[in-house]
Scaffold this active site. Structure first.
Site, PDB file in Angstrom:
ATOM      1  CG  HIS A 247      85.262 -46.720 -36.190  1.00  0.00           C
ATOM      2  ND1 HIS A 247      84.256 -47.433 -36.791  1.00  0.00           N
ATOM      3  CD2 HIS A 247      84.859 -45.415 -36.162  1.00  0.00           C
ATOM      4  CE1 HIS A 247      83.269 -46.594 -37.115  1.00  0.00           C
ATOM      5  NE2 HIS A 247      83.612 -45.373 -36.752  1.00  0.00           N
TER       6      HIS A 247
ATOM      7  CD  GLU B   2      85.951 -50.509 -35.643  1.00  0.00           C
ATOM      8  OE1 GLU B   2      86.123 -50.522 -36.874  1.00  0.00           O
ATOM      9  OE2 GLU B   2      84.949 -50.028 -35.091  1.00  0.00           O
TER      10      GLU B   2
ATOM     11  NE  ARG C 228      82.201 -45.028 -33.327  1.00  0.00           N
ATOM     12  CZ  ARG C 228      81.707 -45.988 -34.113  1.00  0.00           C
ATOM     13  NH1 ARG C 228      82.113 -47.230 -33.963  1.00  0.00           N
ATOM     14  NH2 ARG C 228      80.821 -45.696 -35.041  1.00  0.00           N
TER      15      ARG C 228
ATOM     16  CG  HIS D 226      84.352 -50.501 -39.964  1.00  0.00           C
ATOM     17  ND1 HIS D 226      84.163 -49.408 -39.160  1.00  0.00           N
ATOM     18  CD2 HIS D 226      84.411 -50.017 -41.240  1.00  0.00           C
ATOM     19  CE1 HIS D 226      84.101 -48.312 -39.892  1.00  0.00           C
ATOM     20  NE2 HIS D 226      84.251 -48.644 -41.163  1.00  0.00           N
TER      21      HIS D 226
ATOM     22  CD  GLU E  52      81.402 -53.445 -38.704  1.00  0.00           C
ATOM     23  OE1 GLU E  52      82.244 -53.696 -37.812  1.00  0.00           O
ATOM     24  OE2 GLU E  52      80.868 -52.336 -38.860  1.00  0.00           O
TER      25      GLU E  52
HETATM   26  O1  0X9 Z   1      78.881 -47.853 -37.101  1.00  0.00           O
HETATM   27  C1  0X9 Z   1      79.795 -47.915 -37.911  1.00  0.00           C
HETATM   28  O2  0X9 Z   1      80.393 -46.930 -38.319  1.00  0.00           O
HETATM   29  C2  0X9 Z   1      80.199 -49.270 -38.463  1.00  0.00           C
HETATM   30  N1  0X9 Z   1      80.150 -50.243 -37.413  1.00  0.00           N
HETATM   31  S1  0X9 Z   1      81.272 -50.191 -36.212  1.00  0.00           S
HETATM   32  O3  0X9 Z   1      80.850 -51.134 -35.167  1.00  0.00           O
HETATM   33  N2  0X9 Z   1      82.647 -50.727 -36.773  1.00  0.00           N
HETATM   34  O4  0X9 Z   1      81.418 -48.856 -35.753  1.00  0.00           O
HETATM   35  C3  0X9 Z   1      79.258 -49.652 -39.590  1.00  0.00           C
HETATM   36  C4  0X9 Z   1      79.193 -48.642 -40.676  1.00  0.00           C
HETATM   37  C5  0X9 Z   1      78.507 -49.113 -41.913  1.00  0.00           C
HETATM   38  N3  0X9 Z   1      78.021 -47.988 -42.592  1.00  0.00           N
HETATM   39  C6  0X9 Z   1      77.744 -47.884 -43.908  1.00  0.00           C
HETATM   40  N4  0X9 Z   1      78.194 -48.727 -44.777  1.00  0.00           N
HETATM   41  N5  0X9 Z   1      77.004 -46.897 -44.286  1.00  0.00           N
HETATM   42 ZN    ZN Z   2      84.121 -49.415 -37.130  1.00  0.00          ZN
END
Ligand code: 0X9
Ligand code: ZN
Length: 309
Positions: A65, A68, A121, A192, A269
């Site tokens: 992303h 980030e 993003r 992330h 995260e």
């Molecule tokens: O939504 C996302 O892609 C991630 N959060 S973010 O705020 N950085 O965009 C979390 C993704 C987690 N997904 C899996 N592990 N499946």
């Molecule tokens: Zn992300």
């Protein structure tokens, strides 16, 4: 290691120059790799760090992303520590594991986030049916793609899954590369921000859990506890993506877990909890890095104890 001080954020060009310096300075234990090209034709580069053959492998994908920025800042610092730290625990990480690290995966988006739109993003590939640009690369992988509302079919959405699985050249390149070395990979991590979560599979459903979910929680708890014990007392919440965060289908970590059978996989995260969000002040880069290293030592040691390394 020369110019990086991790007191500000660096652009793609700076990071690539820094990487070249790292390869020049540590030629016997580093190796450059390229997984392919982005939509706009940039090369997606990575570094393999290996002190001896036959080590278990840990793969880190960062900055999928674009906005980030703390993720590539932390990944580059982590690379530097593996190569230059004299802390015995860091030496253990560096010398007894092979590291495959892609500091900036979404190169087009990252560049765009620096030059045009700080909050970008997605990828930068246009969509034929829309004026909106870009796909969420972390919804574009071919595992439970578009299931359970874990992604959007609207090209203007921030979680657009893409017109088809692997429509994004970046996603396809990563999948092909990780597949080509899958027998060497024991742990897969996706960096992330933000929210301070350590998220394990599954993302695509909250009604099912991996058969080794207890182990994933045990490893997660060790990561969380180690970070909490630092003076910052930063709190990470751990659990499956869908149960603690939201349903997210077609992510890298789920794809590697389901399709390549890499049984330890986490989305991390980083800071913060939302005060600054994606625009984390540069003074927080080094604290975040310290936390990651502390958590990583615990994560690796617990994974080894449980037989995954
Ligand atoms: O939504 C996302 O892609 C991630 N959060 S973010 O705020 N950085 O965009 C979390 C993704 C987690 N997904 C899996 N592990 N499946
Ligand atoms: Zn992300």
């Amino acid at each position: 290691n020369g110019e990086f001080s991790w007191t500000r954020y660096y652009e793609l060009e700076d990071i690539e120059k820094w990487l070249d310096g790292v390869f020049a300075k540590y030629p016997s234990v580093t190796e450059a790799f390229e997984i392919g090209k982005s939509y706009e034709g940039r090369t997606i580069r990575g570094i393999k760090i290996s002190y001896k053959s036959g080590n278990p492998g840990i793969f880190i994908e960062s900055n999928i992303h674009a906005r980030e920025w703390i993720t590539s800042a932390t990944a580059t610092w982590f690379i530097d520590q593996l190569l230059s730290s004299s802390d015995p625990e860091v030496r253990n990480l560096a010398e007894n594991y092979d590291w495959y690290i892609i500091p900036v995966f979404n190169v087009d988006g990252f560049e765009y986030s620096h030059k045009k739109d700080r909050m970008w993003r997605k990828t930068r590939q246009p969509v034929s049916t829309s004026d909106c640009i870009g796909t969420d690369a972390n919804r574009n992988f071919d595992s439970h793609w578009m299931e359970n509302g874990g992604a959007s079919n609207n090209p203007c959405s921030e979680t657009f899954a893409g017109p088809t699985p692997f429509s994004e050249p970046e996603a396809k390149a990563l999948a092909d590369f990780v597949t080509s070395i899958k027998d060497k990979i024991n742990i897969y991590l996706s960096f992330h921000s933000y929210g301070q979560w350590l998220l394990s599979p599954y993302g695509h459903t909250k009604d099912e859990f991996p058969e080794n979910y207890d182990d994933l929680l045990t490893i997660g708890k060790s990561f969380k506890t180690a970070i909490k014990s630092l003076p910052y007392e930063t709190d990470y919440v751990h659990g499956s993506t869908a149960s603690v965060l939201y349903v997210a289908s077609g992510s890298t970590v789920d794809w590697v877990f389901n399709e390549l059978d890499v049984k330890v996989g986490y989305t991390i995260e980083f800071r913060d909890k939302g005060r600054y969000g994606f625009v984390l002040p540069p003074v927080q880069i080094l604290p975040n890095c310290q936390e990651l290293m502390t958590g990583m030592k615990a994560l690796v040691s617990k994974s080894k104890e449980l037989g995954y390394l």
